[in-house]
Design a protein around this motif. Structure first.
Motif, PDB file in Angstrom:
ATOM      1  N   SER A   1     -20.485 -14.925  16.097  1.00 49.34           N
ATOM      2  CA  SER A   1     -20.856 -15.159  17.497  1.00 49.34           C
ATOM      3  C   SER A   1     -19.817 -14.564  18.441  1.00 49.34           C
ATOM      4  O   SER A   1     -20.149 -14.069  19.517  1.00 49.34           O
ATOM      5  CB  SER A   1     -21.012 -16.661  17.757  1.00 49.34           C
ATOM      6  OG  SER A   1     -22.068 -17.197  16.979  1.00 49.34           O
ATOM      7  N   PHE A   2     -18.552 -14.606  18.042  1.00 46.43           N
ATOM      8  CA  PHE A   2     -17.494 -13.992  18.849  1.00 46.43           C
ATOM      9  C   PHE A   2     -17.721 -12.484  18.983  1.00 46.43           C
ATOM     10  O   PHE A   2     -17.479 -11.892  20.035  1.00 46.43           O
ATOM     11  CB  PHE A   2     -16.137 -14.262  18.193  1.00 46.43           C
ATOM     12  CG  PHE A   2     -14.986 -13.582  18.867  1.00 46.43           C
ATOM     13  CD1 PHE A   2     -14.465 -14.083  20.058  1.00 46.43           C
ATOM     14  CD2 PHE A   2     -14.412 -12.447  18.325  1.00 46.43           C
ATOM     15  CE1 PHE A   2     -13.404 -13.454  20.691  1.00 46.43           C
ATOM     16  CE2 PHE A   2     -13.350 -11.814  18.947  1.00 46.43           C
ATOM     17  CZ  PHE A   2     -12.844 -12.319  20.134  1.00 46.43           C
TER      18      PHE A   2
ATOM     19  N   MET B   1     -18.544 -19.095  22.760  1.00 47.30           N
ATOM     20  CA  MET B   1     -17.712 -19.582  23.856  1.00 47.30           C
ATOM     21  C   MET B   1     -16.359 -18.878  23.868  1.00 47.30           C
ATOM     22  O   MET B   1     -15.710 -18.788  24.904  1.00 47.30           O
ATOM     23  CB  MET B   1     -17.517 -21.096  23.761  1.00 47.30           C
ATOM     24  CG  MET B   1     -18.739 -21.903  24.157  1.00 47.30           C
ATOM     25  SD  MET B   1     -18.409 -23.673  24.228  1.00 47.30           S
ATOM     26  CE  MET B   1     -17.294 -23.766  25.636  1.00 47.30           C
ATOM     27  N   LEU B   2     -15.948 -18.392  22.704  1.00 53.52           N
ATOM     28  CA  LEU B   2     -14.693 -17.645  22.623  1.00 53.52           C
ATOM     29  C   LEU B   2     -14.873 -16.174  22.996  1.00 53.52           C
ATOM     30  O   LEU B   2     -13.885 -15.448  23.129  1.00 53.52           O
ATOM     31  CB  LEU B   2     -14.115 -17.731  21.208  1.00 53.52           C
ATOM     32  CG  LEU B   2     -13.467 -19.059  20.796  1.00 53.52           C
ATOM     33  CD1 LEU B   2     -13.085 -19.007  19.324  1.00 53.52           C
ATOM     34  CD2 LEU B   2     -12.249 -19.358  21.650  1.00 53.52           C
ATOM     35  N   ASN B   3     -16.113 -15.750  23.118  1.00 49.61           N
ATOM     36  CA  ASN B   3     -16.383 -14.338  23.367  1.00 49.61           C
ATOM     37  C   ASN B   3     -15.691 -13.839  24.639  1.00 49.61           C
ATOM     38  O   ASN B   3     -15.177 -12.722  24.689  1.00 49.61           O
ATOM     39  CB  ASN B   3     -17.892 -14.108  23.454  1.00 49.61           C
ATOM     40  CG  ASN B   3     -18.245 -12.640  23.573  1.00 49.61           C
ATOM     41  OD1 ASN B   3     -18.367 -12.117  24.666  1.00 49.61           O
ATOM     42  ND2 ASN B   3     -18.410 -11.981  22.434  1.00 49.61           N
ATOM     43  N   GLY B   4     -15.656 -14.697  25.663  1.00 53.10           N
ATOM     44  CA  GLY B   4     -15.016 -14.303  26.921  1.00 53.10           C
ATOM     45  C   GLY B   4     -13.518 -14.137  26.806  1.00 53.10           C
ATOM     46  O   GLY B   4     -12.878 -13.529  27.670  1.00 53.10           O
TER      47      GLY B   4
ATOM     48  N   LEU C   1     -10.499 -21.579  29.013  1.00 58.84           N
ATOM     49  CA  LEU C   1     -11.721 -20.975  28.500  1.00 58.84           C
ATOM     50  C   LEU C   1     -11.673 -20.738  26.993  1.00 58.84           C
ATOM     51  O   LEU C   1     -12.705 -20.483  26.381  1.00 58.84           O
ATOM     52  CB  LEU C   1     -12.000 -19.648  29.218  1.00 58.84           C
ATOM     53  CG  LEU C   1     -12.342 -19.740  30.708  1.00 58.84           C
ATOM     54  CD1 LEU C   1     -12.568 -18.356  31.293  1.00 58.84           C
ATOM     55  CD2 LEU C   1     -13.559 -20.617  30.922  1.00 58.84           C
ATOM     56  N   TRP C   2     -10.479 -20.814  26.398  1.00 54.92           N
ATOM     57  CA  TRP C   2     -10.406 -20.544  24.960  1.00 54.92           C
ATOM     58  C   TRP C   2      -9.564 -21.538  24.159  1.00 54.92           C
ATOM     59  O   TRP C   2      -9.846 -21.771  22.984  1.00 54.92           O
ATOM     60  CB  TRP C   2      -9.876 -19.125  24.706  1.00 54.92           C
ATOM     61  CG  TRP C   2      -8.500 -18.839  25.219  1.00 54.92           C
ATOM     62  CD1 TRP C   2      -8.166 -18.401  26.462  1.00 54.92           C
ATOM     63  CD2 TRP C   2      -7.268 -18.973  24.496  1.00 54.92           C
ATOM     64  NE1 TRP C   2      -6.805 -18.249  26.564  1.00 54.92           N
ATOM     65  CE2 TRP C   2      -6.219 -18.582  25.373  1.00 54.92           C
ATOM     66  CE3 TRP C   2      -6.945 -19.362  23.201  1.00 54.92           C
ATOM     67  CZ2 TRP C   2      -4.875 -18.592  24.988  1.00 54.92           C
ATOM     68  CZ3 TRP C   2      -5.608 -19.371  22.813  1.00 54.92           C
ATOM     69  CH2 TRP C   2      -4.604 -18.988  23.687  1.00 54.92           C
TER      70      TRP C   2
END
Length: 286
Positions: free
Chosen positions: A223-224, A239-242, A255-256
């Motif tokens: 997903s990352f 959610m960690l992608n950003g 955010l992480w």
């Protein structure tokens, strides 16, 4: 007065041995709290996880305990729902791989011969590929999505369980109680699923914890990279992608850090529980 250990049931003995591992007992409590929070997400989440409810990338405050993300969604609400998705992927992928591995391991170990040779060669072939590369290729071929990721992880994690079950079945096949059932003319399904399989459950449970932890990590990694659960559905990975942005890493840690910390806590807790289960289910333990 000390309780006589000889009067304990099997489950009581397992629980007593398990509780000797303080880290595992604490990990079990933490994991239960996390699972409860995920299940109760619709009740305890302060906002809709997909709704824009505040300013972009707002720092933690009284209104938003973990801040907001890059488009103004509440991070805490998304985190609670993300746990549900990541645990669902882990549990379902583990169940699928366990069913496939157990069935193939039973067939290979009990029947031997050509069936054993074919199943083990396929197992060796799957295990010969670099694991993460195999998962990434499969994710790239099929359309990214929740159930596709579950199926991909389920279908690449079975070889280890198959080899484990096969090894146990080879030993159990030579025991007197199995030979007695064969001589008595008991049906094959009874021998496999009522005699052999129950005596193989313990190592399957222990190995299953490692598969569960690995599946959660794999979902997060996929997903990352954008190949797993797709937005707006929240998962721990996307959610960690950003956090790929240097600005986010250095100046927007909310955010992480919560998401990354939660992944580490869940995986470590599952691994500690697996280690304790291995000792608790050991027939030679005290």
């Amino acid at each position: 007065m000390r309780k006589d250990i000889h009067s304990e049931s099997y489950l009581q003995t397992v629980w007593r041995r398990f509780c000797r591992h303080r880290l595992a007992a604490v990990s079990l409590g933490i994991l239960m709290l996390i699972v409860a929070a995920a299940l109760l997400a619709p009740v305890i989440a302060p906002y809709d996880p997909n709704a824009i409810v505040g300013p972009f990338a707002s720092a933690p405050s009284r209104e938003f305990w973990l801040g907001t993300d890059l488009i103004g969604r509440d991070v805490l609400s998304r985190l609670l729902y993300a746990i549900r998705i990541s645990l669902l992927v882990g549990v379902m992928a583990t169940l699928i791989s366990s069913v496939i591995g157990v069935v193939l391991g039973l067939i290979a170990g009990y029947f031997g011969g050509v069936a054993d040779m074919i199943i083990m060669r396929v197992t060796d072939m799957v295990m010969s590929f670099p694991y993460i590369l195999l998962v990434l290729v499969a994710a790239a071929i099929f359309k990214p999505g929740l159930w596709n990721i579950i199926l991909i992880l389920g279908f690449v994690d079975w070889p280890g369980i198959a080899r484990l079950v096969r090894g146990n079945v080879l030993n159990l096949r030579e025991t007197n109680f199995v030979k007695g059932n064969i001589v008595a003319g008991m049906p094959l399904r009874h021998i496999l699923f009522s005699e052999i399989l129950p005596n193989t459950v313990a190592p399957i449970l222990v190995y299953g914890t490692s598969v569960l932890a690995l599946s959660i990590l794999d979902e997060a990694a996929l997903s990352f990279l954008g190949q797993g659960v797709q937005p707006p559905t929240a998962s721990l990975g996307n959610m960690l992608n950003g956090a790929q942005s240097l600005t986010v890493l250095t100046s927007q840690p909310w955010l992480w850090i919560p998401t990354g910390t939660l992944i580490v806590v869940i995986v470590m807790a599952i691994n500690f529980i697996g280690d304790a289960l291995r000792d608790a289910l050991d027939p030679n333990g005290v």
